[in-house]
Design a protein around this motif. Structure first.
Motif, PDB file in Angstrom:
ATOM      1  N   ALA A   1      -4.018  11.350 -44.569  1.00  0.00           N
ATOM      2  CA  ALA A   1      -4.081   9.743 -44.604  1.00  0.00           C
ATOM      3  C   ALA A   1      -3.286   9.343 -43.464  1.00  0.00           C
ATOM      4  N   ARG A   2      -1.802  10.040 -43.443  1.00  0.00           N
ATOM      5  CA  ARG A   2      -0.724   9.658 -42.624  1.00  0.00           C
ATOM      6  C   ARG A   2      -0.997  10.068 -41.302  1.00  0.00           C
ATOM      7  N   ASN A   3      -1.869  11.199 -41.024  1.00  0.00           N
ATOM      8  CA  ASN A   3      -1.943  11.668 -39.606  1.00  0.00           C
ATOM      9  C   ASN A   3      -3.201  10.871 -39.262  1.00  0.00           C
ATOM     10  N   ALA A   4      -4.244  10.536 -39.916  1.00  0.00           N
ATOM     11  CA  ALA A   4      -5.310   9.417 -39.402  1.00  0.00           C
ATOM     12  C   ALA A   4      -4.678   8.158 -38.834  1.00  0.00           C
TER      13      ALA A   4
ATOM     14  N   LEU B   1      -3.319   4.615 -34.284  1.00  0.00           N
ATOM     15  CA  LEU B   1      -2.085   4.119 -33.549  1.00  0.00           C
ATOM     16  C   LEU B   1      -2.487   4.376 -32.147  1.00  0.00           C
ATOM     17  N   ILE B   2      -2.518   5.919 -31.853  1.00  0.00           N
ATOM     18  CA  ILE B   2      -2.578   6.623 -30.778  1.00  0.00           C
ATOM     19  C   ILE B   2      -3.902   6.119 -29.925  1.00  0.00           C
ATOM     20  N   ASP B   3      -4.906   6.307 -30.664  1.00  0.00           N
ATOM     21  CA  ASP B   3      -6.280   6.191 -29.975  1.00  0.00           C
ATOM     22  C   ASP B   3      -6.567   5.121 -29.451  1.00  0.00           C
ATOM     23  N   TYR B   4      -5.866   3.896 -30.205  1.00  0.00           N
ATOM     24  CA  TYR B   4      -6.274   2.739 -29.802  1.00  0.00           C
ATOM     25  C   TYR B   4      -5.144   1.857 -29.266  1.00  0.00           C
TER      26      TYR B   4
ATOM     27  N   LEU C   1       2.378  14.281 -33.642  1.00  0.00           N
ATOM     28  CA  LEU C   1       1.753  12.788 -33.649  1.00  0.00           C
ATOM     29  C   LEU C   1       2.814  11.944 -33.698  1.00  0.00           C
ATOM     30  N   GLU C   2       3.703  11.863 -34.697  1.00  0.00           N
ATOM     31  CA  GLU C   2       4.764  10.748 -35.012  1.00  0.00           C
ATOM     32  C   GLU C   2       5.610  10.615 -33.686  1.00  0.00           C
ATOM     33  N   ARG C   3       5.723  11.902 -32.944  1.00  0.00           N
ATOM     34  CA  ARG C   3       6.732  11.553 -31.755  1.00  0.00           C
ATOM     35  C   ARG C   3       6.033  11.098 -30.690  1.00  0.00           C
TER      36      ARG C   3
ATOM     37  N   LYS D   1       6.781   7.169 -29.068  1.00  0.00           N
ATOM     38  CA  LYS D   1       6.846   7.219 -27.479  1.00  0.00           C
ATOM     39  C   LYS D   1       5.930   6.141 -27.055  1.00  0.00           C
ATOM     40  N   GLN D   2       4.915   5.958 -27.504  1.00  0.00           N
ATOM     41  CA  GLN D   2       3.936   4.672 -27.153  1.00  0.00           C
ATOM     42  C   GLN D   2       4.660   3.685 -27.498  1.00  0.00           C
TER      43      GLN D   2
END
Length: 191
Positions: free
Chosen positions: A9-12, A17-20, A168-170, A174-175
């Motif tokens: 769930a956390r990774n999703a 956040l990244i994908d959108y 992914l968190e990093r 960055k984003q």
């Protein structure tokens, strides 16, 4: 909830956040739904929820719809939509009739973790040192109740210094970097 479900769930939420390309708070859940071709429907317009429901997801003709109880606060509606997005992005199975998800305690907890982490990403809050429930509620536009749960979790993460261990968190940090820098510079001016 077992740790594997929690991590998924956390990774999703980070993937979302990244994908959108979400790079500021508060997260606009309606924008994510629109980009994912998911239609948001106010229950006041369709009257499909029972009194105890805050929201549900339906599939009709291969089209996804999130129905939410729009008489609730805007913050509650945002969390409900994020929760339903969690069910969708986590791939929880639909009931046979296509109405709602086959719910289990793990699925509900996973969708709540997804919503919490999507709307109030811990790594961004950590960078800004936003740790109290009131600050989190204000910045992320979530209810004080949801912000209290997030604040409690943030205290645990801060004690363990549990940040930036996953790529992914990093990437999320960055984003959000421009937003974080802008918020930090605003706080210095407000002094």
């Amino acid at each position: 909830m077992n740790y594997g479900c929690y991590k998924n769930a956390r990774n999703a939420s980070w993937h979302c956040l990244i994908d959108y390309k979400i790079n500021s708070l508060p997260v606009k859940v309606s924008r994510i739904a629109k980009q994912a071709d998911i239609t948001l429907l106010k229950n006041s317009a369709v009257n499909l929820l029972n009194n105890s429901e805050s929201g549900t997801t339906l599939m009709q003709n291969d089209k996804l719809y999130i129905i939410y109880a729009d008489e609730q606060s805007a913050q509650r509606c945002r969390f409900t939509i994020a929760h339903e997005l969690g069910h969708i992005f986590l791939g929880h199975l639909f009931n046979k009739d296509g109405a709602g998800f086959a719910t289990t305690d793990d699925a509900e907890h996973s969708a709540n973790v997804f919503a919490r982490d999507l709307l109030a990403p811990a790594c961004v809050l950590h960078e800004l040192q936003i740790l109290t429930a009131a600050e989190i509620s204000r910045l992320c536009n979530i209810s004080l109740e949801a912000a209290t749960y997030r604040s409690e979790r943030m205290q645990e993460l801060e004690k363990r210094n549990a940040f930036y261990k996953h790529p992914l968190e990093r990437e999320v940090v960055k984003q959000f970097k421009e937003f974080i820098n802008k918020k930090k510079s605003q706080s210095y001016v407000e002094l």
